[in-house]
Each structure stands twice: as structure tokens, then as C-alpha cells.
Enzyme design. Structure first.
Site, PDB file in Angstrom:
ATOM      1  N   LYS A 146      39.398  38.391  32.496  1.00  0.00           N
ATOM      2  CA  LYS A 146      40.352  37.908  31.486  1.00  0.00           C
ATOM      3  C   LYS A 146      39.734  36.738  30.731  1.00  0.00           C
ATOM      4  O   LYS A 146      39.070  35.891  31.312  1.00  0.00           O
ATOM      5  CB  LYS A 146      41.664  37.478  32.144  1.00  0.00           C
ATOM      6  CG  LYS A 146      42.507  38.666  32.595  1.00  0.00           C
ATOM      7  CD  LYS A 146      43.828  38.240  33.179  1.00  0.00           C
ATOM      8  CE  LYS A 146      44.771  37.656  32.192  1.00  0.00           C
ATOM      9  NZ  LYS A 146      45.534  38.601  31.383  1.00  0.00           N
TER      10      LYS A 146
ATOM     11  N   TYR B 110      40.117  32.956  31.949  1.00  0.00           N
ATOM     12  CA  TYR B 110      39.140  32.437  32.911  1.00  0.00           C
ATOM     13  C   TYR B 110      37.749  32.314  32.290  1.00  0.00           C
ATOM     14  O   TYR B 110      37.033  31.339  32.525  1.00  0.00           O
ATOM     15  CB  TYR B 110      39.100  33.312  34.161  1.00  0.00           C
ATOM     16  CG  TYR B 110      40.225  33.015  35.126  1.00  0.00           C
ATOM     17  CD1 TYR B 110      40.298  31.789  35.787  1.00  0.00           C
ATOM     18  CD2 TYR B 110      41.224  33.947  35.375  1.00  0.00           C
ATOM     19  CE1 TYR B 110      41.326  31.498  36.662  1.00  0.00           C
ATOM     20  CE2 TYR B 110      42.263  33.664  36.254  1.00  0.00           C
ATOM     21  CZ  TYR B 110      42.298  32.440  36.897  1.00  0.00           C
ATOM     22  OH  TYR B 110      43.324  32.150  37.767  1.00  0.00           O
ATOM     23  N   ALA B 111      37.351  33.287  31.479  1.00  0.00           N
ATOM     24  CA  ALA B 111      36.026  33.240  30.854  1.00  0.00           C
ATOM     25  C   ALA B 111      35.858  31.984  30.005  1.00  0.00           C
ATOM     26  O   ALA B 111      34.786  31.374  29.983  1.00  0.00           O
ATOM     27  CB  ALA B 111      35.809  34.484  30.000  1.00  0.00           C
TER      28      ALA B 111
ATOM     29  N   THR C  16      37.835  44.647  45.432  1.00  0.00           N
ATOM     30  CA  THR C  16      37.255  43.353  45.780  1.00  0.00           C
ATOM     31  C   THR C  16      36.724  42.743  44.495  1.00  0.00           C
ATOM     32  O   THR C  16      35.940  43.368  43.776  1.00  0.00           O
ATOM     33  CB  THR C  16      36.136  43.493  46.830  1.00  0.00           C
ATOM     34  OG1 THR C  16      36.723  43.989  48.039  1.00  0.00           O
ATOM     35  CG2 THR C  16      35.461  42.162  47.114  1.00  0.00           C
ATOM     36  N   LEU C  17      37.181  41.530  44.203  1.00  0.00           N
ATOM     37  CA  LEU C  17      36.806  40.823  42.974  1.00  0.00           C
ATOM     38  C   LEU C  17      35.845  39.695  43.297  1.00  0.00           C
ATOM     39  O   LEU C  17      35.988  39.028  44.326  1.00  0.00           O
ATOM     40  CB  LEU C  17      38.059  40.227  42.322  1.00  0.00           C
ATOM     41  CG  LEU C  17      39.161  41.204  41.948  1.00  0.00           C
ATOM     42  CD1 LEU C  17      40.460  40.462  41.682  1.00  0.00           C
ATOM     43  CD2 LEU C  17      38.749  42.017  40.736  1.00  0.00           C
ATOM     44  N   GLU C  18      34.883  39.466  42.412  1.00  0.00           N
ATOM     45  CA  GLU C  18      33.946  38.354  42.574  1.00  0.00           C
ATOM     46  C   GLU C  18      34.130  37.423  41.392  1.00  0.00           C
ATOM     47  O   GLU C  18      34.098  37.846  40.240  1.00  0.00           O
ATOM     48  CB  GLU C  18      32.511  38.861  42.626  1.00  0.00           C
ATOM     49  CG  GLU C  18      31.492  37.784  42.926  1.00  0.00           C
ATOM     50  CD  GLU C  18      30.730  37.324  41.681  1.00  0.00           C
ATOM     51  OE1 GLU C  18      30.180  36.208  41.704  1.00  0.00           O
ATOM     52  OE2 GLU C  18      30.682  38.075  40.695  1.00  0.00           O
TER      53      GLU C  18
ATOM     54  N   GLN D 286      41.340  42.636  33.904  1.00  0.00           N
ATOM     55  CA  GLN D 286      42.019  43.771  33.284  1.00  0.00           C
ATOM     56  C   GLN D 286      41.293  45.063  33.607  1.00  0.00           C
ATOM     57  O   GLN D 286      40.063  45.123  33.555  1.00  0.00           O
ATOM     58  CB  GLN D 286      42.094  43.612  31.767  1.00  0.00           C
ATOM     59  CG  GLN D 286      42.894  44.735  31.117  1.00  0.00           C
ATOM     60  CD  GLN D 286      43.036  44.574  29.624  1.00  0.00           C
ATOM     61  OE1 GLN D 286      42.042  44.510  28.910  1.00  0.00           O
ATOM     62  NE2 GLN D 286      44.268  44.518  29.156  1.00  0.00           N
TER      63      GLN D 286
ATOM     64  N   TYR E 169      33.803  60.224  43.850  1.00  0.00           N
ATOM     65  CA  TYR E 169      33.501  59.186  44.856  1.00  0.00           C
ATOM     66  C   TYR E 169      33.978  59.641  46.234  1.00  0.00           C
ATOM     67  O   TYR E 169      33.280  59.465  47.231  1.00  0.00           O
ATOM     68  CB  TYR E 169      34.180  57.877  44.448  1.00  0.00           C
ATOM     69  CG  TYR E 169      33.692  56.679  45.215  1.00  0.00           C
ATOM     70  CD1 TYR E 169      32.514  56.027  44.851  1.00  0.00           C
ATOM     71  CD2 TYR E 169      34.401  56.189  46.294  1.00  0.00           C
ATOM     72  CE1 TYR E 169      32.055  54.920  45.552  1.00  0.00           C
ATOM     73  CE2 TYR E 169      33.953  55.080  46.998  1.00  0.00           C
ATOM     74  CZ  TYR E 169      32.780  54.453  46.624  1.00  0.00           C
ATOM     75  OH  TYR E 169      32.334  53.360  47.323  1.00  0.00           O
TER      76      TYR E 169
ATOM     77  N   GLN F 197      39.215  50.787  50.972  1.00  0.00           N
ATOM     78  CA  GLN F 197      39.143  49.391  51.431  1.00  0.00           C
ATOM     79  C   GLN F 197      40.489  48.702  51.258  1.00  0.00           C
ATOM     80  O   GLN F 197      41.193  48.918  50.289  1.00  0.00           O
ATOM     81  CB  GLN F 197      38.018  48.631  50.745  1.00  0.00           C
ATOM     82  CG  GLN F 197      38.164  48.440  49.262  1.00  0.00           C
ATOM     83  CD  GLN F 197      36.914  47.871  48.601  1.00  0.00           C
ATOM     84  OE1 GLN F 197      35.807  47.966  49.115  1.00  0.00           O
ATOM     85  NE2 GLN F 197      37.090  47.276  47.446  1.00  0.00           N
TER      86      GLN F 197
END
Length: 188
Positions: free
Chosen positions: A111, A114-115, A135-137, A156, A170, A180
Site C-alpha cells: 500500500k 506504507y511505501a 506471509t508478508l514481509e 493490496q 500449485y 500455511q
């Protein structure tokens, strides 16, 4: 291949539970308090991160190795706010659980809120027939500590529907991150 609209996202989430929990509208405020927006947008879905974080630390002097990742490189934190040290990163997971259709590729983008603060969300695909919590980094590219807010918008998801179904999904190839649930560390 075309990008999918809010109508399609609502329909797929209501009929096929593509996103759970699902917010059919864009939420910008809760009980009179402004939040970083989440929910369905014109051509995407803004996800929230959970209150479970893994914050990178170098106190053990470990080497970052994606084939043999040392879990002691992270400190677990459960909180509505996560402070990421300068020039470091944290992992979290989405509140939402995804079930991606076989003919859809989903792309995760950071988003701009944050950027514009120097916090970058890794861009990652959710492949056809993948399911789970994402999982977000979050990378803090600044020389200052940076905050991430749990239960508010952080990234997003854009959905692209193919004009033909893939030969191997997958799920078919037994992807290592299939299903997960929590914050998932790298697997070789």
C-alpha cells in the site's frame, strides 16, 4: 488475462469463500477512529496483517540462509503495533485466508501509505489453487524505527483471470507453502 473487479471479488468470496474473513466494502474507520483502509476496492482487495509478528534480529550473529534458515534470527511479538528496527524487516501474516481458483493468479502489492514512509511490502504471487494465510514481509528502508499496525490495511491483492486453465497448478505440484496457517519461515 484481465484484472478482476470489485463485483467479481465479492461474488467469488461470497459463493466460493475465496477470501475469509471477507469485507465487501472499503473500511477506513472503525468506531470513529481512522484506520489504514482494508477490504474490497475497485480492482483489488486490501488485506490486513494479524497481530503475530516475527521481527528480525541479529543478536545471535546468524547468517541468513534460505536453505537452512535459523529461527533464532527472529523475535516473536504479539501486539497491535509492531516496531521494525531501522534497516531491518519483520514477517507477519494476513488476517484473511485465501483460496485461489485454478484459472486465477493473484499479485500482492504494498500500500502506498506504507511505501511513502519507507516501508516496503514484498511483492509476491499467489498461484492458481494455492490456499492459506499469506506471509508478508515488511522492510524498513529508513534509518529510523517504523510502525506496522495490525488489523489494518497493509497490502493490496490484485486478481488476474486467465483465458485458459493452467495445466499444472500449485496444488498439483505439491507446493511447499500450500495451506500455511501462521507466519511461515522460508523452506528449502
Amino acid at each position: 488475462m484481465s484484472i478482476k473487479s470489485d463485483k467479481w471479488i465479492r461474488s467469488m468470496s461470497e459463493k466460493y469463500k475465496m477470501i475469509e474473513p471477507f469485507e465487501p466494502n472499503q473500511i477506513k474507520e472503525i468506531k470513529g477512529k481512522k484506520v489504514i483502509s482494508y477490504g474490497t476496492s475497485s480492482y483489488g482487495y486490501d488485506v490486513r496483517c494479524s497481530a503475530d509478528f516475527k521481527v528480525f534480529t541479529n543478536i545471535n550473529g546468524a547468517i541468513v540462509d534460505p536453505k537452512e534458515f535459523d529461527e533464532s534470527s527472529f523475535v516473536d511479538k504479539h501486539s497491535d503495533i509492531c516496531v521494525i528496527p531501522p534497516n531491518s524487516f519483520a514477517l507477519a501474516r494476513t488476517v484473511e485466508y485465501f483460496r485461489i481458483p485454478r484459472n486465477v493468479l493473484t499479485i500482492c502489492l504494498g500500500k502506498s501509505t506504507y511505501a511513502r514512509c519507507g516501508i516496503i511490502v514484498n511483492v509476491t504471487p499467489l498461484e492458481p489453487e494455492w490456499e492459506g494465510h499469506v506471509t508478508l514481509e515488511f522492510s524498513n528502508t529508513t534509518p529510523l524505527p517504523a510502525k506496522i499496525y495490525a488489523k489494518e490495511g497493509v497490502a493490496q491483492m490484485l486478481f488476474f483471470e486467465s483465458d485458459e486453465v493452467c495445466e499444472v497448478s500449485y496444488l498439483d505440484r505439491g507446493g511447499k507453502y500450500q495451506g500455511q496457517i501462521g507466519v511461515t519461515l522460508p523452506k528449502a
